[in-house]
Write a protein that holds these residues in place. Structure first.
Motif, PDB file in Angstrom:
ATOM      1  N   UNK A  53      38.943  46.047  48.125  1.00  0.00           N
ATOM      2  CA  UNK A  53      37.637  46.665  48.351  1.00  0.00           C
ATOM      3  C   UNK A  53      36.616  46.181  47.322  1.00  0.00           C
ATOM      4  N   UNK A  54      37.043  46.113  46.070  1.00  0.00           N
ATOM      5  CA  UNK A  54      36.148  45.658  45.011  1.00  0.00           C
ATOM      6  C   UNK A  54      35.738  44.210  45.236  1.00  0.00           C
ATOM      7  N   UNK A  55      36.701  43.357  45.557  1.00  0.00           N
ATOM      8  CA  UNK A  55      36.412  41.944  45.765  1.00  0.00           C
ATOM      9  C   UNK A  55      35.499  41.737  46.968  1.00  0.00           C
ATOM     10  N   UNK A  56      35.746  42.473  48.024  1.00  0.00           N
ATOM     11  CA  UNK A  56      34.913  42.362  49.218  1.00  0.00           C
ATOM     12  C   UNK A  56      33.470  42.759  48.921  1.00  0.00           C
ATOM     13  N   UNK A  57      33.314  43.839  48.192  1.00  0.00           N
ATOM     14  CA  UNK A  57      31.982  44.298  47.828  1.00  0.00           C
ATOM     15  C   UNK A  57      31.281  43.263  46.950  1.00  0.00           C
ATOM     16  N   UNK A  58      32.001  42.746  45.971  1.00  0.00           N
ATOM     17  CA  UNK A  58      31.405  41.759  45.067  1.00  0.00           C
ATOM     18  C   UNK A  58      31.067  40.472  45.816  1.00  0.00           C
ATOM     19  N   UNK A  59      31.933  40.059  46.734  1.00  0.00           N
ATOM     20  CA  UNK A  59      31.649  38.867  47.533  1.00  0.00           C
ATOM     21  C   UNK A  59      30.380  39.065  48.355  1.00  0.00           C
ATOM     22  N   UNK A  60      30.212  40.263  48.913  1.00  0.00           N
ATOM     23  CA  UNK A  60      29.024  40.536  49.732  1.00  0.00           C
ATOM     24  C   UNK A  60      27.744  40.505  48.908  1.00  0.00           C
ATOM     25  N   UNK A  61      27.871  40.677  47.606  1.00  0.00           N
ATOM     26  CA  UNK A  61      26.720  40.629  46.710  1.00  0.00           C
ATOM     27  C   UNK A  61      26.522  39.243  46.102  1.00  0.00           C
ATOM     28  N   UNK A  62      27.361  38.292  46.517  1.00  0.00           N
ATOM     29  CA  UNK A  62      27.251  36.947  45.985  1.00  0.00           C
ATOM     30  C   UNK A  62      27.885  36.763  44.621  1.00  0.00           C
ATOM     31  N   UNK A  63      28.645  37.750  44.172  1.00  0.00           N
ATOM     32  CA  UNK A  63      29.313  37.680  42.870  1.00  0.00           C
ATOM     33  C   UNK A  63      30.708  37.093  43.073  1.00  0.00           C
ATOM     34  N   UNK A  64      30.749  35.792  43.370  1.00  0.00           N
ATOM     35  CA  UNK A  64      31.996  35.163  43.765  1.00  0.00           C
ATOM     36  C   UNK A  64      33.019  35.084  42.641  1.00  0.00           C
ATOM     37  N   UNK A  65      32.573  34.837  41.418  1.00  0.00           N
ATOM     38  CA  UNK A  65      33.506  34.776  40.305  1.00  0.00           C
ATOM     39  C   UNK A  65      34.187  36.120  40.093  1.00  0.00           C
ATOM     40  N   UNK A  66      33.421  37.203  40.127  1.00  0.00           N
ATOM     41  CA  UNK A  66      33.984  38.537  39.953  1.00  0.00           C
ATOM     42  C   UNK A  66      34.931  38.873  41.103  1.00  0.00           C
ATOM     43  N   UNK A  67      34.570  38.458  42.304  1.00  0.00           N
ATOM     44  CA  UNK A  67      35.414  38.721  43.474  1.00  0.00           C
ATOM     45  C   UNK A  67      36.746  38.010  43.319  1.00  0.00           C
ATOM     46  N   UNK A  68      36.750  36.773  42.831  1.00  0.00           N
ATOM     47  CA  UNK A  68      38.004  36.046  42.629  1.00  0.00           C
ATOM     48  C   UNK A  68      38.888  36.720  41.585  1.00  0.00           C
ATOM     49  N   UNK A  69      38.282  37.273  40.554  1.00  0.00           N
ATOM     50  CA  UNK A  69      39.045  37.964  39.515  1.00  0.00           C
ATOM     51  C   UNK A  69      39.784  39.153  40.120  1.00  0.00           C
ATOM     52  N   UNK A  70      39.158  39.851  41.060  1.00  0.00           N
ATOM     53  CA  UNK A  70      39.768  41.043  41.657  1.00  0.00           C
ATOM     54  C   UNK A  70      40.744  40.724  42.774  1.00  0.00           C
TER      55      UNK A  70
END
Length: 71
Positions: A53-70
């Protein structure tokens, strides 16, 4: 009632509602509260769902590095 798994599930679900409402930071706040509870009770499925859920949300915000971490 000290149901930590239930509390974590509820926090994760509340995060999902906030995410659906477009309140992304509030959603992340709830996910970040749920995650350590899932880890504390050894609920790997709940932990995985929260991280997804966290990664999906971050990906939707364009925060790809953070999404990969999660992920």
């Amino acid at each position: 009632v000290e149901d930590r798994r239930g509390e974590a599930t509820t926090l994760n679900n509340i995060g999902g509602v906030y995410s659906d409402l477009g309140e992304k930071q509030t959603a992340l706040d709830y996910y970040n509260q749920a995650l350590p509870l899932f880890r504390a009770v050894g609920d790997r499925e709940g932990e995985a769902n929260t991280l997804t859920n966290m990664a999906s949300l971050q990906r939707s915000q364009g925060e790809l590095t953070e999404a990969l971490v999660n992920m």
